[in-house]
Write a protein that holds these residues in place. Structure first.
Motif, mmCIF file in Angstrom:
data_model
loop_
_atom_site.group_PDB
_atom_site.id
_atom_site.type_symbol
_atom_site.label_atom_id
_atom_site.label_comp_id
_atom_site.label_asym_id
_atom_site.label_seq_id
_atom_site.Cartn_x
_atom_site.Cartn_y
_atom_site.Cartn_z
ATOM 1 N N UNK A 47 68.947 -34.777 61.417
ATOM 2 C CA UNK A 47 68.793 -34.715 59.971
ATOM 3 C C UNK A 47 67.440 -34.081 59.648
ATOM 4 N N UNK A 48 67.292 -33.482 58.458
ATOM 5 C CA UNK A 48 65.985 -32.926 58.095
ATOM 6 C C UNK A 48 64.949 -34.042 58.005
ATOM 7 N N UNK A 59 76.028 -38.529 50.178
ATOM 8 C CA UNK A 59 74.596 -38.262 50.019
ATOM 9 C C UNK A 59 73.777 -39.367 50.682
ATOM 10 N N UNK A 60 72.700 -38.975 51.339
ATOM 11 C CA UNK A 60 71.788 -39.931 51.970
ATOM 12 C C UNK A 60 70.397 -39.721 51.402
ATOM 13 N N UNK A 61 69.682 -40.808 51.202
ATOM 14 C CA UNK A 61 68.291 -40.719 50.782
ATOM 15 C C UNK A 61 67.425 -40.855 52.028
ATOM 16 N N UNK A 62 66.583 -39.850 52.258
ATOM 17 C CA UNK A 62 65.702 -39.837 53.420
ATOM 18 C C UNK A 62 64.249 -39.848 52.945
ATOM 19 N N UNK A 63 63.343 -40.166 53.848
ATOM 20 C CA UNK A 63 61.911 -40.170 53.554
ATOM 21 C C UNK A 63 61.272 -38.987 54.285
ATOM 22 N N UNK A 64 60.539 -38.176 53.534
ATOM 23 C CA UNK A 64 59.850 -37.015 54.111
ATOM 24 C C UNK A 64 58.705 -37.479 54.997
ATOM 25 N N UNK A 88 56.303 -35.716 55.964
ATOM 26 C CA UNK A 88 55.078 -35.004 55.585
ATOM 27 C C UNK A 88 54.394 -35.668 54.396
ATOM 28 N N UNK A 89 55.143 -35.848 53.290
ATOM 29 C CA UNK A 89 54.536 -36.364 52.057
ATOM 30 C C UNK A 89 54.919 -37.810 51.748
ATOM 31 N N UNK A 90 55.936 -38.338 52.433
ATOM 32 C CA UNK A 90 56.349 -39.722 52.222
ATOM 33 C C UNK A 90 57.268 -39.929 51.038
ATOM 34 N N UNK A 91 57.621 -38.870 50.330
ATOM 35 C CA UNK A 91 58.530 -38.990 49.188
ATOM 36 C C UNK A 91 59.976 -39.051 49.653
ATOM 37 N N UNK A 92 60.810 -39.669 48.823
ATOM 38 C CA UNK A 92 62.244 -39.701 49.104
ATOM 39 C C UNK A 92 62.857 -38.364 48.717
ATOM 40 N N UNK A 93 63.879 -37.952 49.451
ATOM 41 C CA UNK A 93 64.658 -36.780 49.084
ATOM 42 C C UNK A 93 66.098 -37.023 49.489
ATOM 43 N N UNK A 94 67.015 -36.317 48.835
ATOM 44 C CA UNK A 94 68.443 -36.519 49.075
ATOM 45 C C UNK A 94 68.951 -35.465 50.044
ATOM 46 N N UNK A 95 69.596 -35.928 51.092
ATOM 47 C CA UNK A 95 70.305 -35.069 52.046
ATOM 48 C C UNK A 95 71.761 -35.117 51.587
ATOM 49 N N UNK A 96 72.143 -34.088 50.816
ATOM 50 C CA UNK A 96 73.441 -34.118 50.139
ATOM 51 C C UNK A 96 74.608 -33.999 51.111
ATOM 52 N N UNK A 97 75.773 -34.382 50.630
ATOM 53 C CA UNK A 97 76.992 -34.276 51.431
ATOM 54 C C UNK A 97 77.237 -32.820 51.818
ATOM 55 N N UNK A 98 76.977 -31.901 50.892
ATOM 56 C CA UNK A 98 77.152 -30.479 51.182
ATOM 57 C C UNK A 98 76.207 -29.992 52.262
ATOM 58 N N UNK A 99 74.959 -30.460 52.217
ATOM 59 C CA UNK A 99 73.994 -30.086 53.253
ATOM 60 C C UNK A 99 74.410 -30.658 54.606
ATOM 61 N N UNK A 100 74.911 -31.883 54.594
ATOM 62 C CA UNK A 100 75.356 -32.503 55.840
ATOM 63 C C UNK A 100 76.520 -31.719 56.448
#
Length: 92
Positions: A34-35, A4-9, A11-23
């Motif tokens: 990456x998204x 899992x990776x934590x990315x910064x949006x 658009x809104x600047x919030x953190x979100x998780x780019x999960x291993x499954x999504x990767x």
């Protein structure tokens, strides 16, 4: 392999998780980037391009209750409320 990776949006600047499954999904589809937006911002961008769906009221042909359905079904016979529609689908 993936973690899992934590990315910064962007658009809104919030953190979100780019999960291993999504990767893994991205890799299977051949996506290289990456998204850049969180799910809420992606969904908002998708919805912004669409006109709101026009709904009409109908009387369910099974139970007689009033329900709303997409206007594209206007004039069709035998329309069902969501409960009766789900029961019919489950019986098939």
């Amino acid at each position: 392999m993936y973690e899992d990776k934590t990315l910064i949006c962007k658009e809104c600047g919030n953190e979100f998780v780019f999960t291993a499954g999504e990767q893994e999904f991205y890799a299977e589809k051949g996506f290289e980037n990456e998204p850049q937006r969180c799910k809420a911002c992606r969904d908002a961008r998708k919805a912004a391009g669409r006109a709101p769906r026009e709904m009409i009221e109908i009387t369910c042909s099974e139970c007689g209750s009033v329900a709303k359905v997409p206007a594209s079904l206007r004039g069709k016979e035998g329309l069902l409320c969501s409960d009766c529609f789900a029961k019919k689908k489950a019986a098939e």
